[in-house]
Design a protein around this motif. Structure first.
Motif, mmCIF file in Angstrom:
data_model
loop_
_atom_site.group_PDB
_atom_site.id
_atom_site.type_symbol
_atom_site.label_atom_id
_atom_site.label_comp_id
_atom_site.label_asym_id
_atom_site.label_seq_id
_atom_site.Cartn_x
_atom_site.Cartn_y
_atom_site.Cartn_z
ATOM 1 N N LEU A 1 0.680 -1.317 -0.067
ATOM 2 C CA LEU A 1 0.173 0.006 0.077
ATOM 3 C C LEU A 1 0.735 1.293 0.017
ATOM 4 O O LEU A 1 0.411 2.144 -0.882
ATOM 5 N N LEU B 1 -12.864 4.445 -3.886
ATOM 6 C CA LEU B 1 -11.805 3.783 -3.018
ATOM 7 C C LEU B 1 -11.999 2.390 -2.861
ATOM 8 O O LEU B 1 -11.204 1.452 -3.163
ATOM 9 N N TYR C 1 -11.631 0.504 -6.717
ATOM 10 C CA TYR C 1 -10.307 0.062 -7.121
ATOM 11 C C TYR C 1 -9.491 -0.926 -6.233
ATOM 12 O O TYR C 1 -8.830 -1.706 -6.518
ATOM 13 N N PHE C 2 -9.998 -0.989 -5.128
ATOM 14 C CA PHE C 2 -9.422 -1.948 -3.924
ATOM 15 C C PHE C 2 -9.952 -3.445 -4.500
ATOM 16 O O PHE C 2 -9.279 -4.499 -4.662
ATOM 17 N N PHE D 1 -8.069 -6.419 -6.118
ATOM 18 C CA PHE D 1 -8.044 -7.916 -5.569
ATOM 19 C C PHE D 1 -8.499 -9.021 -6.826
ATOM 20 O O PHE D 1 -8.012 -9.874 -6.746
ATOM 21 N N GLY E 1 -1.827 -4.759 -2.339
ATOM 22 C CA GLY E 1 -1.696 -3.339 -1.670
ATOM 23 C C GLY E 1 -1.135 -2.622 -3.016
ATOM 24 O O GLY E 1 -1.513 -1.450 -2.986
ATOM 25 N N PHE F 1 -3.523 -1.765 -5.613
ATOM 26 C CA PHE F 1 -4.560 -1.018 -5.381
ATOM 27 C C PHE F 1 -4.189 0.595 -5.217
ATOM 28 O O PHE F 1 -4.787 1.486 -5.675
ATOM 29 N N THR F 2 -3.062 0.774 -4.578
ATOM 30 C CA THR F 2 -2.780 2.141 -4.289
ATOM 31 C C THR F 2 -1.969 2.854 -5.478
ATOM 32 O O THR F 2 -2.389 4.217 -5.828
ATOM 33 N N PHE G 1 -5.372 3.785 -7.283
ATOM 34 C CA PHE G 1 -6.121 4.648 -6.796
ATOM 35 C C PHE G 1 -5.382 6.159 -6.540
ATOM 36 O O PHE G 1 -5.920 7.394 -6.835
#
Length: 310
Positions: A97, A146, A149-150, A154, A234, A237-238, A241
């Motif tokens: 992340l 948020l 996108y997580f 995944f 992680g 995702f970030t 995002f």
């Protein structure tokens, strides 16, 4: 019987690598088509129109496919695909992340310092509505992005890496080369599929496809050195995002529904990636190489620390 041995492993009582992977992809495609038909017949367009709902549907579908393929084809528990949840797993997740956010911040700051981007506004939204959105509307879109996108990270890590990488790594064990080289071979194959899968994205080019391949390699490193999915989820995702929602870049040719910072990008596309986003530019590629170095350093230092006598 010899012919059947090509497809069936009698010792493990399961299909061999190639038919397993083919059935896995077929299973996913049939499930996706079946779900699409169901949505169309029930007229549930308004429900699936929500970002969060569509993310949940995609993640649930992928989770069920991987779990079912593991149980029916692999004879492997779901945890075997990189989900041995323990303290180290969550430490890797947190590192991923932080790394994804940090790498995208480096890209933004570098391009801003070069004069290739300028900030036009804050709290922007991309919507079909004609009225001017309120700040509350922005935060609603921000929260949806948020979660979406997580869930997307995944889902993609499950589909493109967790199942195929673990199977390829296991299937290539008979090759008489070092395990690390076998792992990189498996990473290369999954990353090639990952790159080709993004060819249909808006504004995609051969450069973006090649760079997405390198992004796939970066995301595979966690699997190569730990066989766990945490770091990759992680980071994925970030990266997305912060790329779209925080810094206002395109995300592989798509636009985020909300931008904390809205930008005007004017730099050379070879470096910035243009309308596709940083993944299609040399700056993004440099960030991927930096990220790969930092991941390897992190995982090897952790392994060295854990091997030290207490």
């Amino acid at each position: 019987m010899k012919f059947l041995n090509i497809f069936w492993n009698r010792e493990l009582r399961r299909l061999r690598l190639v038919p397993r992977l083919l059935l896995y992809v077929l299973f996913y495609l049939l499930s996706y088509i079946g779900l699409s038909i169901l949505v169309k017949l029930t007229g549930a367009f308004s429900i699936t129109g929500s970002l969060i709902t569509s993310g949940i549907i995609e993640a649930t579908l992928t989770l069920l496919v991987v779990w079912s393929a593991g149980k029916l084809l692999d004879r492997r528990p779901f945890a075997g695909f990189g989900f041995h949840l323990n303290r180290r797993w969550f430490e890797d997740l947190c590192f991923g992340l932080a790394l994804g956010a940090g790498l995208m911040a480096v890209i933004f700051l570098f391009e801003w310092a070069m004069g290739w981007i300028s900030i036009t506004e804050f709290f922007g939204t991309n919507t079909m509505y004609s009225f001017i959105p309120t700040r509350a509307f922005f935060w609603g879109q921000f929260f949806q992005a948020l979660v979406f996108y997580f869930l997307a990270a995944f889902s993609e890590e499950l589909f493109f890496r967790a199942y195929p990488f673990i199977n390829l790594l296991e299937g290539f064990q008979k090759i008489k080369i070092k395990r690390e080289l076998v792992a990189w071979l498996a990473a290369g194959l999954t990353s090639a599929v990952f790159g080709l899968a993004h060819m249909g994205n808006p504004h995609a080019t051969w450069i973006s496809t090649l760079n997405i391949f390198f992004a796939g390699l970066m995301l595979c490193i966690g699997f190569i050195y730990s066989k766990q999915a945490a770091l990759s989820i992680g980071l994925h995702f970030t990266w997305n995002f912060f790329q779209g929602v925080i810094f206002g870049f395109p995300i592989s040719g798509t636009i985020s529904p909300a931008n904390l910072i809205r930008i005007n990008q004017q730099g050379p596309e070879l470096f910035t990636g243009g309308s596709f986003g940083p993944e299609a530019g040399l700056v993004g590629l440099a960030a991927m190489l930096l990220g790969s170095f930092l991941i390897i350093r992190y995982l090897k230092r952790r392994q060295t620390f854990e091997e030290q006598p207490s």
